[in-house]
Write an enzyme that holds these catalytic residues in place. Structure first.
Site, PDB file in Angstrom:
ATOM      1  N   ASP A  35      13.585  30.014  13.985  1.00 47.57           N
ATOM      2  CA  ASP A  35      12.123  30.517  13.406  1.00 47.57           C
ATOM      3  C   ASP A  35      11.267  30.947  14.456  1.00 47.57           C
ATOM      4  OD1 ASP A  35      10.460  30.256  10.994  1.00 47.57           O
ATOM      5  OD2 ASP A  35       9.218  28.797  12.177  1.00 47.57           O
ATOM      6  N   GLU A 120      15.514  35.248  10.850  1.00 47.17           N
ATOM      7  CA  GLU A 120      14.873  35.685   9.687  1.00 47.17           C
ATOM      8  C   GLU A 120      14.820  37.243   9.888  1.00 47.17           C
ATOM      9  OE1 GLU A 120      11.455  33.391   7.745  1.00 47.17           O
ATOM     10  OE2 GLU A 120      11.134  33.439   9.820  1.00 47.17           O
ATOM     11  N   CYS A 173      11.902  22.135   1.110  1.00 49.87           N
ATOM     12  CA  CYS A 173      12.258  20.742   1.829  1.00 49.87           C
ATOM     13  C   CYS A 173      13.678  20.741   2.020  1.00 49.87           C
ATOM     14  CB  CYS A 173      12.121  19.563   0.726  1.00 49.87           C
ATOM     15  SG  CYS A 173      12.440  17.900   1.266  1.00 49.87           S
ATOM     16  N   CYS A 176      15.664  17.707   0.395  1.00 43.82           N
ATOM     17  CA  CYS A 176      16.091  17.375  -1.166  1.00 43.82           C
ATOM     18  C   CYS A 176      16.088  18.610  -1.871  1.00 43.82           C
ATOM     19  CB  CYS A 176      15.398  16.422  -1.824  1.00 43.82           C
ATOM     20  SG  CYS A 176      13.279  17.064  -1.927  1.00 43.82           S
ATOM     21  N   CYS A 192       7.076  16.111   1.394  1.00 45.75           N
ATOM     22  CA  CYS A 192       7.742  16.378   0.277  1.00 45.75           C
ATOM     23  C   CYS A 192       7.173  15.286  -0.750  1.00 45.75           C
ATOM     24  CB  CYS A 192       9.064  16.387   0.265  1.00 45.75           C
ATOM     25  SG  CYS A 192       9.929  16.777  -1.364  1.00 45.75           S
ATOM     26  N   CYS A 195      10.865  13.784  -2.446  1.00 49.30           N
ATOM     27  CA  CYS A 195      11.789  12.591  -1.464  1.00 49.30           C
ATOM     28  C   CYS A 195      10.996  11.775  -0.617  1.00 49.30           C
ATOM     29  CB  CYS A 195      12.989  13.321  -0.890  1.00 49.30           C
ATOM     30  SG  CYS A 195      12.494  14.448   0.462  1.00 49.30           S
ATOM     31  N   ASP A 202       7.691  24.048  11.239  1.00 44.27           N
ATOM     32  CA  ASP A 202       8.571  25.089  11.920  1.00 44.27           C
ATOM     33  C   ASP A 202      10.073  24.588  12.028  1.00 44.27           C
ATOM     34  OD1 ASP A 202       6.473  26.803  12.166  1.00 44.27           O
ATOM     35  OD2 ASP A 202       5.823  25.929  14.261  1.00 44.27           O
TER      36      ASP A 202
END
Length: 245
Positions: A35, A120, A173, A176, A192, A195, A202
């Site tokens: 990332d 990306e 997330c 999950c 989250c 979960c 990052d």
């Protein structure tokens, strides 16, 4: 052999030859998601964060001083103006050389340690339209990082996968699969609601990028996570993730 001189007055000799040392590396199972960012230059799915050296910022005062001296010189072909112009060029060359050296070290390590690298598909040209962040984005040199990574991967028999730029890696997330509605840039850690796992923004994004890239590698397409429709019903939208060499 080609002999050339750059704007800073430095001479270079380039030799064209075959390098027998560039051979494919042994195949391995390791894979990593990457990332890109500004606070940290790169964040890996392993949890490692690579510091952004900000070379341009460190030499910004020196560059500004050299440019002011050049601006005071009368325009023309005078020796003093040529000397000041070379001084500005040397500062630019110092920034460029240090940035390129950092990127070479990072990309070489990533290619040697991993069989698959997932990144990306950023559109840096569009990101540079952000006047507030354009200077920092330009200094990060994400395009040059990708270029180095791809040609070194071809050299050493590795694979680079580019995930669709619209993939919501930061809002998803990685534990999950729940998609958050919003994720402002100032939020660096979040929990989250489904979960209860707390994520580093990052690192979570890098893990999602890796998962999406491995899905692309396995079946040639990926499924975006569920998005909430205006009526409150969740809808799954299947779209292909871009795969590039």
């Amino acid at each position: 052999m080609t002999v050339s001189q750059d704007a800073a007055g430095r001479w270079f000799v380039s030799l064209l030859c075959e390098d027998p040392g560039v051979q494919p590396l042994p195949t391995m199972d390791a894979a990593v998601g990457v990332d890109a960012g500004l606070d940290h230059l790169l964040t890996l799915s392993t949890g490692e964060k690579i510091t952004n050296p900000r070379h341009e910022r460190h030499d910004r005062a020196r560059l500004a001083k050299a440019q002011r001296e050049l601006a005071r010189k009368a325009k023309g072909e005078g020796a003093n103006r040529a000397k000041s112009r070379r001084k500005v060029a040397r500062v630019h060359a110092r920034i460029t050389d240090r940035r390129r050296d950092t990127l070479h070290k990072i990309t070489t390590r990533l290619v040697r340690d991993n069989q698959t690298i997932v990144i990306e598909d950023l559109t840096v040209r569009n990101l540079l339209k952000n006047g507030r962040l354009a200077r920092a984005i330009s200094d990060a040199a994400w395009s040059e990082f990708r270029t180095m990574l791809e040609y070194k991967a071809r050299w050493y028999g590795r694979e680079v996968i580019a995930v669709d730029r619209w993939f919501p890696s930061s809002k998803l997330c990685s534990h999950c699969g729940t998609l958050q509605n919003t994720m402002p840039l100032n939020v660096r850690t979040w929990t989250c609601g489904s979960c209860g796992v707390t994520h580093d923004r990052d690192v979570n994004a890098a893990r999602n990028i890796l998962a999406a890239g491995l899905a692309v590698s396995a079946c040639g397409a990926g499924v975006r996570p569920q998005r909430s429709s205006p009526g409150g019903q969740s809808a799954t939208k299947q779209e292909p993730l871009r795969r590039e060499p």
